[in-house]
Design a protein around this motif. Structure first.
Motif, PDB file in Angstrom:
ATOM      1  N   PHE A  89       0.868  -1.178   0.000  1.00  0.00           N
ATOM      2  CA  PHE A  89       0.000   0.000   0.000  1.00  0.00           C
ATOM      3  C   PHE A  89       0.904   1.227   0.000  1.00  0.00           C
ATOM      4  CE2 PHE A  89      -2.173   3.403   2.366  1.00  0.00           C
ATOM      5  CZ  PHE A  89      -3.262   3.579   1.526  1.00  0.00           C
ATOM      6  N   SER A  90       0.622   2.176  -0.871  1.00  0.00           N
ATOM      7  CA  SER A  90       1.518   3.322  -1.028  1.00  0.00           C
ATOM      8  C   SER A  90       0.752   4.637  -0.967  1.00  0.00           C
ATOM      9  CB  SER A  90       2.290   3.227  -2.348  1.00  0.00           C
ATOM     10  OG  SER A  90       1.404   3.147  -3.445  1.00  0.00           O
ATOM     11  N   LEU A  91       1.496   5.695  -0.668  1.00  0.00           N
ATOM     12  CA  LEU A  91       0.954   7.051  -0.628  1.00  0.00           C
ATOM     13  C   LEU A  91       1.903   7.993  -1.352  1.00  0.00           C
ATOM     14  CD1 LEU A  91      -0.174   7.246   3.118  1.00  0.00           C
ATOM     15  CD2 LEU A  91      -1.714   7.204   1.140  1.00  0.00           C
ATOM     16  N   TYR A  92       1.355   8.856  -2.219  1.00  0.00           N
ATOM     17  CA  TYR A  92       2.122   9.909  -2.886  1.00  0.00           C
ATOM     18  C   TYR A  92       1.824  11.253  -2.234  1.00  0.00           C
ATOM     19  CZ  TYR A  92       3.640   7.075  -6.892  1.00  0.00           C
ATOM     20  OH  TYR A  92       4.239   6.139  -7.706  1.00  0.00           O
ATOM     21  N   ASP A  93       2.879  12.034  -2.036  1.00  0.00           N
ATOM     22  CA  ASP A  93       2.735  13.388  -1.510  1.00  0.00           C
ATOM     23  C   ASP A  93       3.553  14.334  -2.391  1.00  0.00           C
ATOM     24  OD1 ASP A  93       2.549  15.729  -0.112  1.00  0.00           O
ATOM     25  OD2 ASP A  93       3.550  14.999   1.709  1.00  0.00           O
ATOM     26  N   PHE A  94       2.884  14.940  -3.363  1.00  0.00           N
ATOM     27  CA  PHE A  94       3.556  15.860  -4.278  1.00  0.00           C
ATOM     28  C   PHE A  94       3.726  17.243  -3.659  1.00  0.00           C
ATOM     29  CE2 PHE A  94       1.428  12.762  -7.078  1.00  0.00           C
ATOM     30  CZ  PHE A  94       2.518  12.330  -7.813  1.00  0.00           C
ATOM     31  N   GLY A 112      -4.413  11.932   5.218  1.00  0.00           N
ATOM     32  CA  GLY A 112      -5.701  11.871   4.539  1.00  0.00           C
ATOM     33  C   GLY A 112      -5.749  12.624   3.225  1.00  0.00           C
ATOM     34  N   ASP A 113      -4.807  13.559   3.027  1.00  0.00           N
ATOM     35  CA  ASP A 113      -4.772  14.344   1.790  1.00  0.00           C
ATOM     36  C   ASP A 113      -3.774  13.808   0.772  1.00  0.00           C
ATOM     37  OD1 ASP A 113      -6.692  16.148   2.757  1.00  0.00           O
ATOM     38  OD2 ASP A 113      -5.146  17.288   3.839  1.00  0.00           O
ATOM     39  N   MET A 114      -3.048  12.754   1.131  1.00  0.00           N
ATOM     40  CA  MET A 114      -2.130  12.130   0.172  1.00  0.00           C
ATOM     41  C   MET A 114      -2.902  11.240  -0.791  1.00  0.00           C
ATOM     42  SD  MET A 114       1.068  11.121   2.668  1.00  0.00           S
ATOM     43  CE  MET A 114       1.772  12.331   3.787  1.00  0.00           C
ATOM     44  N   GLN A 115      -2.247  10.853  -1.870  1.00  0.00           N
ATOM     45  CA  GLN A 115      -2.925  10.092  -2.912  1.00  0.00           C
ATOM     46  C   GLN A 115      -2.493   8.627  -2.850  1.00  0.00           C
ATOM     47  OE1 GLN A 115      -1.522  13.078  -5.766  1.00  0.00           O
ATOM     48  NE2 GLN A 115      -3.646  13.390  -6.365  1.00  0.00           N
ATOM     49  N   THR A 159       3.906   0.687  -9.419  1.00  0.00           N
ATOM     50  CA  THR A 159       2.852   1.321  -8.630  1.00  0.00           C
ATOM     51  C   THR A 159       1.801   1.915  -9.552  1.00  0.00           C
ATOM     52  OG1 THR A 159       4.429   1.908  -6.889  1.00  0.00           O
ATOM     53  CG2 THR A 159       2.325   3.052  -6.866  1.00  0.00           C
ATOM     54  N   GLY A 160       0.553   1.668  -9.224  1.00  0.00           N
ATOM     55  CA  GLY A 160      -0.563   2.289  -9.924  1.00  0.00           C
ATOM     56  C   GLY A 160      -1.371   3.139  -8.963  1.00  0.00           C
ATOM     57  N   SER A 161      -1.688   4.370  -9.370  1.00  0.00           N
ATOM     58  CA  SER A 161      -2.435   5.278  -8.502  1.00  0.00           C
ATOM     59  C   SER A 161      -3.218   6.257  -9.363  1.00  0.00           C
ATOM     60  CB  SER A 161      -1.472   6.035  -7.581  1.00  0.00           C
ATOM     61  OG  SER A 161      -2.163   6.954  -6.764  1.00  0.00           O
ATOM     62  N   PHE A 162      -4.432   6.601  -8.922  1.00  0.00           N
ATOM     63  CA  PHE A 162      -5.220   7.604  -9.636  1.00  0.00           C
ATOM     64  C   PHE A 162      -4.945   8.964  -9.006  1.00  0.00           C
ATOM     65  CE2 PHE A 162      -7.382   3.759 -10.878  1.00  0.00           C
ATOM     66  CZ  PHE A 162      -7.725   4.013 -12.207  1.00  0.00           C
ATOM     67  N   VAL A 163      -4.292   9.831  -9.773  1.00  0.00           N
ATOM     68  CA  VAL A 163      -3.867  11.130  -9.251  1.00  0.00           C
ATOM     69  C   VAL A 163      -4.180  12.230 -10.271  1.00  0.00           C
ATOM     70  CG1 VAL A 163      -1.967  10.005  -8.009  1.00  0.00           C
ATOM     71  CG2 VAL A 163      -1.514  11.074 -10.220  1.00  0.00           C
ATOM     72  N   ASP A 164      -4.200  13.440  -9.759  1.00  0.00           N
ATOM     73  CA  ASP A 164      -4.175  14.633 -10.613  1.00  0.00           C
ATOM     74  C   ASP A 164      -2.719  15.074 -10.632  1.00  0.00           C
ATOM     75  OD1 ASP A 164      -4.583  16.935 -12.032  1.00  0.00           O
ATOM     76  OD2 ASP A 164      -5.603  18.006 -10.415  1.00  0.00           O
ATOM     77  N   TYR A 165      -1.968  14.626 -11.617  1.00  0.00           N
ATOM     78  CA  TYR A 165      -0.515  14.778 -11.587  1.00  0.00           C
ATOM     79  C   TYR A 165      -0.100  16.231 -11.785  1.00  0.00           C
ATOM     80  CZ  TYR A 165       4.395  13.661 -12.313  1.00  0.00           C
ATOM     81  OH  TYR A 165       5.757  13.587 -12.183  1.00  0.00           O
ATOM     82  N   PRO A 166       0.734  16.755 -10.897  1.00  0.00           N
ATOM     83  CA  PRO A 166       1.142  18.165 -10.980  1.00  0.00           C
ATOM     84  C   PRO A 166       2.377  18.371 -11.863  1.00  0.00           C
ATOM     85  CG  PRO A 166       1.994  17.223  -8.961  1.00  0.00           C
ATOM     86  CD  PRO A 166       1.256  16.115  -9.660  1.00  0.00           C
TER      87      PRO A 166
END
Length: 201
Positions: free
Chosen positions: A38-43, A67-70, A92-99
């Motif tokens: 399980f992973s979390l992205y924090d841009f 809670g605000d990470m993706q 890794t697969g994740s649904f994000v709004d990529y910046p």
């Protein structure tokens, strides 16, 4: 996606060692293992670190709340090179709004696919239950027809369950290498299980 897959295959061929010789030289070399994480992205925090530095970002309490990470899911292949050095192929697969750097967000979330290969330098061998490690590697991502490259640099902790399963905790700073790649903080918690018959120690 074909470029991403090809990179992963080439990396496996380059780093996979000769098994017969390495087993006698490195009795505590990790057996091949497959993991799920399980992973979390924090841009946002990574962007603040680039602008203000790590210490100031920490002092001001500007790091993103969990809670605000993706979130995302990851699959991995893990194998040993020596008693203290492993390599990891990680998707890794994740649904994000990529910046994208210097580009306004799309406002919608799309599938972000990332594939990287890294080396993990362990303080202790798999003879021990718990060992910290450092990791570094190279990766590539695909997002809405865009491709980019990044370098994952991190620290982690491995918990060894009788050389049959491993709990892996990892924190990375994924530094953007290509112009269209945004840096990110990446958090991962997963379990990897050995495949094939266990070898005698």
């Amino acid at each position: 996606m074909q470029k991403v897959f090809l990179m992963g295959v080439m990396t496996c061929l380059l780093v996979y060692p000769g098994q017969g010789r390495s087993q006698s030289l490195y009795p505590y070399k990790k057996d091949p293992a497959i993991g799920i994480h399980f992973s979390l992205y924090d841009f946002n925090s990574a962007m603040l670190i680039q602008q203000m530095g790590f210490s100031k970002t920490l002092q001001t309490g500007s790091f993103t709340n969990i809670g605000d990470m993706q979130p995302g899911l990851s699959l991995s292949f893990l194998d040993g090179l020596t008693n203290h050095l492993d390599y990891l192929i990680h998707y890794t697969g994740s649904f994000v709004d990529y910046p994208f750097p210097n580009t306004p967000g799309y406002g919608n979330e799309y599938l972000f696919s990332a594939l990287d290969a890294s080396l993990q330098l362990k303080l202790l061998s798999d003879k021990y239950w718990v060992t910290p490690f450092l990791s570094a590697g190279i990766g590539t991502f695909a997002y809405k027809g865009n491709y980019g490259a990044y370098m994952p640099l991190g620290v982690g902790l491995q918990v060894n369950f009788f050389n049959e399963a491993f709990l892996l905790i990892n924190v990375q700073y994924q530094a953007g290498v290509s112009e269209n790649c945004a840096s990110a903080l990446f958090y991962s918690l997963g379990v990897a299980g050995s495949i094939g018959p266990p070898k005698k120690r």
